[in-house]
Design a protein around this motif. Structure first.
Motif, short mmCIF file in Angstrom:
data_model
loop_
_atom_site.label_atom_id
_atom_site.label_comp_id
_atom_site.label_asym_id
_atom_site.label_seq_id
_atom_site.Cartn_x
_atom_site.Cartn_y
_atom_site.Cartn_z
N MET A 1 -0.81 1.73 3.83
CA MET A 1 -2.74 1.77 3.27
C MET A 1 -2.87 0.27 3.07
O MET A 1 -3.30 -0.88 1.58
N THR A 2 -2.47 -0.72 4.36
CA THR A 2 -2.80 -2.36 4.27
C THR A 2 -3.92 -2.82 5.26
O THR A 2 -4.48 -1.64 5.70
N GLY A 3 -4.35 -3.90 5.14
CA GLY A 3 -5.43 -4.14 6.15
C GLY A 3 -6.34 -3.90 5.28
O GLY A 3 -6.90 -3.79 4.18
N PRO A 4 -8.02 -4.79 6.58
CA PRO A 4 -8.71 -4.40 5.27
C PRO A 4 -9.98 -2.92 4.86
O PRO A 4 -10.52 -3.15 3.66
N GLY A 5 -9.44 -2.05 5.52
CA GLY A 5 -10.23 -0.69 4.97
C GLY A 5 -9.17 -0.63 3.54
O GLY A 5 -9.36 0.55 2.90
N ASP B 1 -8.61 -1.68 -0.13
CA ASP B 1 -9.21 -1.24 -0.78
C ASP B 1 -10.33 -0.14 -1.61
O ASP B 1 -10.06 0.73 -2.49
N THR B 2 -10.46 -0.14 -0.12
CA THR B 2 -11.86 0.98 -0.03
C THR B 2 -10.64 2.40 -0.21
O THR B 2 -11.32 3.44 -0.94
N THR B 3 -9.95 2.51 0.07
CA THR B 3 -8.80 3.98 0.36
C THR B 3 -8.21 3.85 -0.94
O THR B 3 -8.34 5.11 -1.74
N LEU B 4 -7.77 2.97 -1.61
CA LEU B 4 -7.30 3.33 -2.81
C LEU B 4 -7.80 3.63 -4.25
O LEU B 4 -8.23 3.98 -4.61
N ARG C 1 3.52 1.88 -1.70
CA ARG C 1 4.22 2.65 -2.16
C ARG C 1 3.81 1.60 -3.61
O ARG C 1 3.24 2.98 -4.77
N GLU C 2 4.43 0.57 -3.62
CA GLU C 2 3.70 -0.23 -4.76
C GLU C 2 1.94 -0.43 -4.95
O GLU C 2 2.26 0.09 -6.13
N ALA C 3 1.57 -0.18 -3.90
CA ALA C 3 0.10 -0.50 -4.29
C ALA C 3 -0.16 1.33 -4.58
O ALA C 3 -0.93 1.24 -5.75
N LEU C 4 0.63 1.90 -4.26
CA LEU C 4 0.07 3.37 -4.56
C LEU C 4 0.65 3.64 -6.08
O LEU C 4 -0.04 4.07 -6.95
N LEU C 5 1.42 3.16 -6.88
CA LEU C 5 2.31 3.46 -8.21
C LEU C 5 1.77 2.24 -8.87
O LEU C 5 0.62 2.97 -10.19
N LEU C 6 0.82 1.31 -8.89
CA LEU C 6 -0.18 0.57 -9.82
C LEU C 6 -1.07 0.10 -9.50
O LEU C 6 -1.90 0.01 -11.11
N ASP C 7 -0.97 0.47 -8.31
CA ASP C 7 -2.81 0.52 -8.04
C ASP C 7 -3.72 1.69 -8.64
O ASP C 7 -5.77 1.36 -8.85
N VAL C 8 -3.08 2.90 -8.07
CA VAL C 8 -3.88 4.52 -8.05
C VAL C 8 -3.28 4.76 -9.10
O VAL C 8 -4.54 5.19 -10.58
N VAL C 9 -2.44 4.72 -9.45
CA VAL C 9 -1.67 5.97 -10.19
C VAL C 9 -1.90 5.20 -11.89
O VAL C 9 -2.21 5.75 -12.63
#
Length: 364
Positions: free
Chosen positions: A1-5, A7-10, A46-54
């Motif tokens: 879940m890294t790269g240019p897209g 943020d949109t994915t998150l 997993r960090e992005a999923l935990l902190l930015d999403v959940v």
């Protein structure tokens, strides 16, 4: 879940998770997060999923409740689903973080603090970053925390508090842990956005969020020398006994304030028992926040609370004049306490001026 897209994915995932959480569709929420975890199994994802999403969805839950767009029951249901979502993430294995084991730490909420999710987000993040974490959960009594530390001797203790009224308890916990020679980091809304109350109680470190806490911990914490000290050693203004008097007189102050409100606003006499109970609870919150402001000797803490309360009342179409009345009645009872009177006046002066409604209820 890294790269240019990424943020949109998150953002898209956040929107879908919000829909599931607020719709009380726990199975859908768990499926979304499990699929996202399987799609990107590295620790960074997993960090992005935990902190930015959940965590982001949980913050939105709080904002929606404050704006009166969801009920207390809906907020509780959403938070319960968030807790299950975190558990689902924890059950999904991730590759080793690429860092050596970083030792053992303890994460806990201070005694009385039942908002456990911020601390749990931190505990999961630290686990992802290679720490061995003892997560003690909500409302951890200080004696039990100290007993646990004697058994485990962690490298650091991280304490969470969301409600400012828990600052005296947090101070006691910090001094108790430091007496063992273990450094303490604190975090949470209770310590203010700039960490001023963390510095006031002489915590070894403060962090504004989970990522900052993990980064600080990785750099290493320097603790106070092990020594016994009392809270008044850090806060000499407590010698005037205003905080002590108000804390010890809390029940009487609330009872007398409730009676005075009935005298000054006769319509309140027709309140149902439930309405009277809620009004008493709100008066108790006023007393508690005033006492805490006296503890840290900062009128801004009490003013922030009354301003927030006024916003909550306005969102629920309850007259702010009722809050003014409550502050005035409390001032009448505390005429011999200059710091308290000053804080009450400062808070009252910041409230919007408007005609008082015929309904005296402080609560929605």
């Amino acid at each position: 879940m890294t790269g240019p897209g990424a943020d949109t994915t998150l953002r898209g995932l956040s929107d879908r998770l919000w829909t599931a959480v607020i719709g009380r569709d726990e199975p859908a929420a768990l499926r979304l997060v499990a699929a996202a975890a399987d799609a990107g199994a590295d620790a960074e994802t997993r960090e992005a999923l935990l902190l930015d999403v959940v965590a982001g969805v949980q913050h939105r839950v709080g904002r929606e409740w404050a704006a009166n767009r969801i009920s207390v029951a809906e907020e509780h249901a959403a938070s319960a689903i968030t807790d299950r979502v975190i558990a689902t993430l924890a059950e999904h294995p991730v590759p080793p973080p690429g860092r050596p084991g970083r030792g053992r730490v303890t994460v806990a909420c201070v005694d009385g603090e039942w908002h456990a999710l911020p601390a749990r987000f931190l505990a999961e993040l630290l686990t992802l970053r290679g720490w061995r974490v003892d997560f003690l959960g909500a409302r951890t009594p200080t004696p039990q925390l100290i007993a646990h530390l004697h058994r485990t001797n962690p490298a650091a203790v991280l304490l969470s508090a969301s409600i400012p009224t828990h600052l005296p308890t947090a101070h006691h916990a910090v001094t108790a842990v430091q007496s063992l020679g273990i450094p303490v980091m604190v975090g949470g809304a209770a310590f203010a956005a700039d960490g001023r109350y963390a510095r006031l109680i002489q915590a070894d470190a403060w962090a504004p969020d989970a990522r900052a806490a993990a980064d600080l911990l990785a750099q290493g914490l320097t603790g106070h020398r092990a020594r016994q000290r009392q809270q008044i050693d850090d806060l000499p203004h407590l010698a005037d006994q205003e905080y002590t008097f108000i804390r010890q007189s809390r029940t009487g102050l609330v009872r007398q304030s409730l009676a005075a409100m009935e005298d000054r606003w006769p319509a309140m006499r027709s309140y149902t028992p439930a309405q009277r109970e809620r009004t008493a609870e709100d008066l108790a919150h006023i007393v508690d926040f005033l006492a805490t402001a006296l503890y840290v000797d900062d009128a801004a803490l009490f003013t922030a609370f009354t301003t927030w309360t006024a916003d909550i009342l306005t969102a629920r179409r309850v007259p702010v004049g009722s809050l003014r009345l409550g502050l005035a009645i409390l001032a009448d009872q505390l005429h011999d306490y200059p710091r308290a009177l000053g804080f009450l006046k400062t808070a009252t002066d910041t409230l919007p001026t408007m005609p008082t409604d015929s309904d005296p209820g402080i609560t929605a």
